[in-house]
Write a protein that holds these residues in place. Structure first.
Motif, PDB file in Angstrom:
ATOM      1  N   ASP A   1      -1.748 -13.046  -9.501  1.00  0.00           N
ATOM      2  CA  ASP A   1      -2.247 -12.168 -10.571  1.00  0.00           C
ATOM      3  C   ASP A   1      -2.147 -10.690 -10.209  1.00  0.00           C
ATOM      4  OD1 ASP A   1      -2.890 -14.381 -12.055  1.00  0.00           O
ATOM      5  OD2 ASP A   1      -5.036 -14.326 -11.576  1.00  0.00           O
ATOM      6  N   TYR A   2      -1.655 -10.375  -8.993  1.00  0.00           N
ATOM      7  CA  TYR A   2      -1.668  -9.003  -8.502  1.00  0.00           C
ATOM      8  C   TYR A   2      -0.289  -8.616  -7.957  1.00  0.00           C
ATOM      9  CZ  TYR A   2      -6.555 -10.157  -8.799  1.00  0.00           C
ATOM     10  OH  TYR A   2      -7.764 -10.584  -9.263  1.00  0.00           O
ATOM     11  N   VAL A   3       0.007  -7.342  -8.061  1.00  0.00           N
ATOM     12  CA  VAL A   3       1.197  -6.788  -7.445  1.00  0.00           C
ATOM     13  C   VAL A   3       0.717  -5.866  -6.333  1.00  0.00           C
ATOM     14  CG1 VAL A   3       1.380  -4.873  -9.097  1.00  0.00           C
ATOM     15  CG2 VAL A   3       3.390  -5.615  -7.838  1.00  0.00           C
ATOM     16  N   TRP A   4       1.389  -5.929  -5.187  1.00  0.00           N
ATOM     17  CA  TRP A   4       0.964  -5.179  -4.010  1.00  0.00           C
ATOM     18  C   TRP A   4       1.961  -4.079  -3.715  1.00  0.00           C
ATOM     19  CZ3 TRP A   4      -3.715  -6.324  -1.945  1.00  0.00           C
ATOM     20  CH2 TRP A   4      -4.299  -7.516  -2.372  1.00  0.00           C
ATOM     21  N   GLU A   5       1.463  -2.895  -3.389  1.00  0.00           N
ATOM     22  CA  GLU A   5       2.346  -1.783  -3.055  1.00  0.00           C
ATOM     23  C   GLU A   5       1.658  -0.877  -2.051  1.00  0.00           C
ATOM     24  OE1 GLU A   5       1.700   1.248  -6.737  1.00  0.00           O
ATOM     25  OE2 GLU A   5       2.646  -0.667  -7.245  1.00  0.00           O
ATOM     26  N   VAL A   6       2.470  -0.156  -1.303  1.00  0.00           N
ATOM     27  CA  VAL A   6       1.937   0.789  -0.327  1.00  0.00           C
ATOM     28  C   VAL A   6       1.747   2.122  -1.034  1.00  0.00           C
ATOM     29  CG1 VAL A   6       2.338   1.992   1.850  1.00  0.00           C
ATOM     30  CG2 VAL A   6       3.055  -0.388   1.591  1.00  0.00           C
ATOM     31  N   HIS A   7       0.533   2.636  -0.976  1.00  0.00           N
ATOM     32  CA  HIS A   7       0.191   3.920  -1.578  1.00  0.00           C
ATOM     33  C   HIS A   7       0.779   5.035  -0.716  1.00  0.00           C
ATOM     34  CE1 HIS A   7      -2.574   7.093  -3.111  1.00  0.00           C
ATOM     35  NE2 HIS A   7      -2.484   6.386  -4.224  1.00  0.00           N
ATOM     36  N   ASN A   8       0.887   6.237  -1.256  1.00  0.00           N
ATOM     37  CA  ASN A   8       1.508   7.340  -0.510  1.00  0.00           C
ATOM     38  C   ASN A   8       0.736   7.744   0.748  1.00  0.00           C
ATOM     39  OD1 ASN A   8      -0.608   8.626  -1.737  1.00  0.00           O
ATOM     40  ND2 ASN A   8       0.617  10.023  -2.959  1.00  0.00           N
ATOM     41  N   ASN A   9      -0.529   7.337   0.866  1.00  0.00           N
ATOM     42  CA  ASN A   9      -1.304   7.653   2.074  1.00  0.00           C
ATOM     43  C   ASN A   9      -1.278   6.512   3.095  1.00  0.00           C
ATOM     44  OD1 ASN A   9      -2.963   5.804   0.863  1.00  0.00           O
ATOM     45  ND2 ASN A   9      -4.701   7.167   0.600  1.00  0.00           N
ATOM     46  N   GLY A  10      -0.460   5.491   2.841  1.00  0.00           N
ATOM     47  CA  GLY A  10      -0.310   4.388   3.788  1.00  0.00           C
ATOM     48  C   GLY A  10      -1.194   3.198   3.525  1.00  0.00           C
ATOM     49  N   ASN A  11      -2.108   3.297   2.546  1.00  0.00           N
ATOM     50  CA  ASN A  11      -2.960   2.163   2.206  1.00  0.00           C
ATOM     51  C   ASN A  11      -2.184   1.157   1.356  1.00  0.00           C
ATOM     52  OD1 ASN A  11      -5.064   3.456   3.463  1.00  0.00           O
ATOM     53  ND2 ASN A  11      -6.008   4.176   1.592  1.00  0.00           N
ATOM     54  N   LEU A  12      -2.504  -0.114   1.537  1.00  0.00           N
ATOM     55  CA  LEU A  12      -1.936  -1.161   0.699  1.00  0.00           C
ATOM     56  C   LEU A  12      -2.877  -1.374  -0.476  1.00  0.00           C
ATOM     57  CD1 LEU A  12       0.289  -3.360   0.451  1.00  0.00           C
ATOM     58  CD2 LEU A  12      -1.291  -4.895   1.628  1.00  0.00           C
ATOM     59  N   ILE A  13      -2.369  -1.307  -1.701  1.00  0.00           N
ATOM     60  CA  ILE A  13      -3.229  -1.515  -2.868  1.00  0.00           C
ATOM     61  C   ILE A  13      -2.730  -2.709  -3.663  1.00  0.00           C
ATOM     62  CG2 ILE A  13      -3.987   0.883  -3.055  1.00  0.00           C
ATOM     63  CD1 ILE A  13      -1.968   1.268  -5.303  1.00  0.00           C
TER      64      ILE A  13
ATOM     65  N   ILE B   1      -6.353  -0.999 -10.314  1.00  0.00           N
ATOM     66  CA  ILE B   1      -6.412  -1.233  -8.871  1.00  0.00           C
ATOM     67  C   ILE B   1      -7.632  -2.098  -8.572  1.00  0.00           C
ATOM     68  CG2 ILE B   1      -6.720  -0.173  -6.603  1.00  0.00           C
ATOM     69  CD1 ILE B   1      -5.220   2.268  -7.636  1.00  0.00           C
ATOM     70  N   CYS B   2      -7.403  -3.220  -7.915  1.00  0.00           N
ATOM     71  CA  CYS B   2      -8.481  -4.157  -7.608  1.00  0.00           C
ATOM     72  C   CYS B   2      -8.786  -4.236  -6.112  1.00  0.00           C
ATOM     73  CB  CYS B   2      -8.121  -5.541  -8.119  1.00  0.00           C
ATOM     74  SG  CYS B   2      -7.979  -5.626  -9.905  1.00  0.00           S
ATOM     75  N   PHE B   3      -7.794  -3.918  -5.279  1.00  0.00           N
ATOM     76  CA  PHE B   3      -7.963  -4.041  -3.836  1.00  0.00           C
ATOM     77  C   PHE B   3      -7.340  -2.843  -3.138  1.00  0.00           C
ATOM     78  CE2 PHE B   3      -7.112  -8.269  -5.624  1.00  0.00           C
ATOM     79  CZ  PHE B   3      -8.316  -8.888  -5.383  1.00  0.00           C
ATOM     80  N   THR B   4      -7.948  -2.445  -2.040  1.00  0.00           N
ATOM     81  CA  THR B   4      -7.371  -1.433  -1.161  1.00  0.00           C
ATOM     82  C   THR B   4      -7.568  -1.902   0.272  1.00  0.00           C
ATOM     83  OG1 THR B   4      -7.921   0.357  -2.684  1.00  0.00           O
ATOM     84  CG2 THR B   4      -7.421   0.984  -0.429  1.00  0.00           C
ATOM     85  N   TRP B   5      -6.489  -1.863   1.028  1.00  0.00           N
ATOM     86  CA  TRP B   5      -6.573  -2.168   2.451  1.00  0.00           C
ATOM     87  C   TRP B   5      -6.141  -0.936   3.210  1.00  0.00           C
ATOM     88  CZ3 TRP B   5      -2.500  -3.599   6.211  1.00  0.00           C
ATOM     89  CH2 TRP B   5      -3.036  -3.933   7.455  1.00  0.00           C
TER      90      TRP B   5
END
Length: 92
Positions: free
Chosen positions: A18-30, A39-43
């Protein structure tokens, strides 16, 4: 950090499809919900922190902690019934 919002949310499993994962410009995985783009998750790999973003419901209990008066060290020790015989100073 004196204002809070309290509510309960039922735990449930998240389907990874149900989610698509991508690396944010600051290096976090969202993780974004495919259906809404929300946005449901941030790592944060640098801090090893995983956050589940939750929408706060309207019925949530909102409250603020009023600052209590500061207590002196003496007041706290007196309230505990502190006795100096509890401590032994050891000189090196």
């Amino acid at each position: 950090m004196l204002s809070y919002c309290l509510f309960e949310e039922e735990n449930h499993r998240y389907r990874t499809s149900d989610y698509v994962w991508e690396v944010h410009n600051n290096g976090n995985l969202i993780g974004k919900e495919i259906a809404t783009g929300r946005i449901c998750f941030t790592w944060q790999p640098h801090g090893s922190q995983f956050t589940i973003h939750t929408v706060v419901p309207d019925h949530a209990l909102k409250f603020r902690i009023k600052r209590p008066p500061l207590l002196s060290k003496e007041t706290i020790l007196d309230s505990l019934g502190f006795d100096a015989s509890w401590v032994e100073i050891v000189k090196s």
